[in-house]
Each structure stands twice: as C-alpha cells, then as structure tokens.
Enzyme design. Sequence first.
Site, mmCIF file in Angstrom:
data_model
loop_
_atom_site.group_PDB
_atom_site.id
_atom_site.type_symbol
_atom_site.label_atom_id
_atom_site.label_comp_id
_atom_site.label_asym_id
_atom_site.label_seq_id
_atom_site.Cartn_x
_atom_site.Cartn_y
_atom_site.Cartn_z
ATOM 1 N N ASP A 7 0.878 -1.184 0.000
ATOM 2 C CA ASP A 7 0.000 0.000 0.000
ATOM 3 C C ASP A 7 0.914 1.233 0.000
ATOM 4 O OD1 ASP A 7 -2.330 1.588 0.232
ATOM 5 O OD2 ASP A 7 -2.138 1.665 2.408
ATOM 6 N N SER A 8 0.286 2.405 -0.063
ATOM 7 C CA SER A 8 1.055 3.653 -0.011
ATOM 8 C C SER A 8 1.611 3.904 1.397
ATOM 9 C CB SER A 8 0.145 4.822 -0.385
ATOM 10 O OG SER A 8 -0.921 4.904 0.543
ATOM 11 N N TYR A 39 -1.335 7.970 -2.540
ATOM 12 C CA TYR A 39 -1.541 7.419 -3.882
ATOM 13 C C TYR A 39 -2.867 7.920 -4.477
ATOM 14 C CZ TYR A 39 2.179 3.795 -3.887
ATOM 15 O OH TYR A 39 3.370 3.123 -3.911
ATOM 16 N N CYS A 70 -4.451 -1.957 -1.356
ATOM 17 C CA CYS A 70 -4.697 -0.536 -1.651
ATOM 18 C C CYS A 70 -5.865 -0.428 -2.631
ATOM 19 C CB CYS A 70 -3.433 0.055 -2.273
ATOM 20 S SG CYS A 70 -3.644 1.723 -2.904
ATOM 21 N N THR A 72 -6.853 2.241 -4.267
ATOM 22 C CA THR A 72 -6.518 3.079 -5.422
ATOM 23 C C THR A 72 -5.801 2.259 -6.496
ATOM 24 O OG1 THR A 72 -6.241 4.891 -3.842
ATOM 25 C CG2 THR A 72 -5.398 5.247 -6.068
ATOM 26 N N GLU A 143 -2.745 9.119 8.638
ATOM 27 C CA GLU A 143 -1.281 8.988 8.658
ATOM 28 C C GLU A 143 -0.662 9.917 9.706
ATOM 29 O OE1 GLU A 143 1.069 7.096 6.892
ATOM 30 O OE2 GLU A 143 -0.463 5.923 5.832
ATOM 31 N N CYS A 169 -11.217 2.498 0.901
ATOM 32 C CA CYS A 169 -9.770 2.746 1.007
ATOM 33 C C CYS A 169 -9.314 1.980 2.242
ATOM 34 C CB CYS A 169 -9.514 4.240 1.169
ATOM 35 S SG CYS A 169 -7.849 4.657 1.727
ATOM 36 N N THR A 170 -8.171 1.305 2.135
ATOM 37 C CA THR A 170 -7.750 0.423 3.235
ATOM 38 C C THR A 170 -7.310 1.187 4.483
ATOM 39 O OG1 THR A 170 -5.573 0.297 2.192
ATOM 40 C CG2 THR A 170 -7.122 -1.510 1.752
ATOM 41 N N HIS A 171 -7.114 2.499 4.358
ATOM 42 C CA HIS A 171 -6.822 3.288 5.561
ATOM 43 C C HIS A 171 -8.056 3.433 6.459
ATOM 44 C CE1 HIS A 171 -3.119 4.628 3.571
ATOM 45 N NE2 HIS A 171 -2.776 5.243 4.689
#
Length: 239
Positions: A7-8, A39, A70, A72, A143, A169-171
């Site tokens: 992932d980013s 990303y 991810c 995206t 983040e 989104c995985t976040h």
Amino acid sequence: MKIGLFDSGIGGLNVLKEFLKKYPQNEYYYYGDTKNIPYGNKDKDTLLKLSLKAIHFFEQKHVDLIVIACGTVSSNCYLELKKQTKIPIFDIISSTIAYVNSKTFQNILVFGTERTIESHIFKNNLKGMTTEIKTPEFVPMIENLQIDSQIIAKYLKNFQDIDCLILGCTHYPILKAEFLKYLPSNVEIIDMGECLVNKIHLEDSNKQSVNLYFTKISDSLLKNIKKILDCNYSLNNIE
Ligand code: DGL
C-alpha cells in the site's frame, strides 16, 4: 507460505491484521510506500510505476502470493499488474463487491480516494443503489494521527438513510469508531480486508514472521504501526 502485501502507507496494515487473525502462522512481507504517499490523487502511470517497484521487491523475496492492499491501485491498475508478474496477485476490491452483491442492501455509500471514486469501480459493479464520495482528507488525517470528527460528521450528515457503508480505502477502518458515532445502528460497515480474507483459502504453516518495509520512516508511522499490529515484527527502511 510467504505473503506480500503493499500500500502507499499504513492502510494495508489493516489488511495484514485481518490475515494475521485468520492465518497467524505465515511469513508476511509488507511494503509501505510512505515516501510517495498519498496514492489517492496520483495518475495511473505513476501508480503503475510505483506498484511495479513493490512487485519487484516481492519477486526478490520469492513470495507465493501478492495482495494489493490498496483500493486506489486495485481500482486503477489490477489488470495491468496481473500481466506483469507470474506470482498470483489479488486485488482488494473484487471480494468486497462479491460480498455486497450477495446481500440485499438498498442504499450503499462508498467512501474512497479520488482515483478510486473516479474509476467508478463500485457503482459499475454493485447491484444496489450506490453513491460514491471522494474523501481526500481522510488519509492525511490517519497517517498524521490527527482525526477530525467534524470533517467525518460533515461527510455523513447527508447519508442517514443508507444501509451499507463501504470503506473503499484500506486506511479507513481506522476511522470505524468515528463512523459509528454518526450513523444509525442498522448500517453495515464493510471492511475490504475482512472481505478478502473471508474469501481466500490459504495453507497455514507453523511459524509467524512479520516483516515490514517502508520507504520512509517517521514518528507517526511508528505510532500507527503499534496501534494497528499486536504482534512481533521487524521494521526496515528500504530507500
Ligand atoms: N490505502 C490506499 C487505498 O486504499 C491509498 C490511500 C492513499 O495513499 O491515498 O486507496
């Protein structure tokens, strides 16, 4: 088995966490491209170039399986990436679409990054009425460990009649407790990592090893890793 996830940033750790719950005894390699985060607003060529770096990294580690952790990259680059490697590769979105389509949701809301929402991957594939909303503030909030409840409340204010919220989104699973505060209790919140792990069948071996690689390490990254993962891991800087 050796499993690679990328992932980013820390979003994919939420996916790794789901893998660890169901398949604790495996060798995991995680690639987080924190140097190039986010990303979510990058064009497809850049996303492909950055993702190929992660894939080459996993090829060098001889993983048996790659997970694009991810949304995206999954929504924009999955088919191209699949052609670029001999290692079996899973995207994070297909299993979510299959799960949601197996239910009878009437009014689905999807939150995602700009490029994920612009791909319309959810709207084009889901059976129920679907609204896709870009939420670009969420990834930096997560983040940087600066959750702003007001921003979250603002996004949910107009969607009180939904019965399903997809965290595209995985976040976003990090914000689940916040979403719950502003949604009626009948709403099912869908975590893409959970959907993938429920769909996948793996061999479990006899030893756990969790190896994290990030392209940039910061204090907030260290805090986030501690917050998400409840296991021993090695942490490495790769650039
Ligand atoms: N966690 C990623 C996703 O699922 C990337 C978010 C970002 O870097 O903008 O889309």
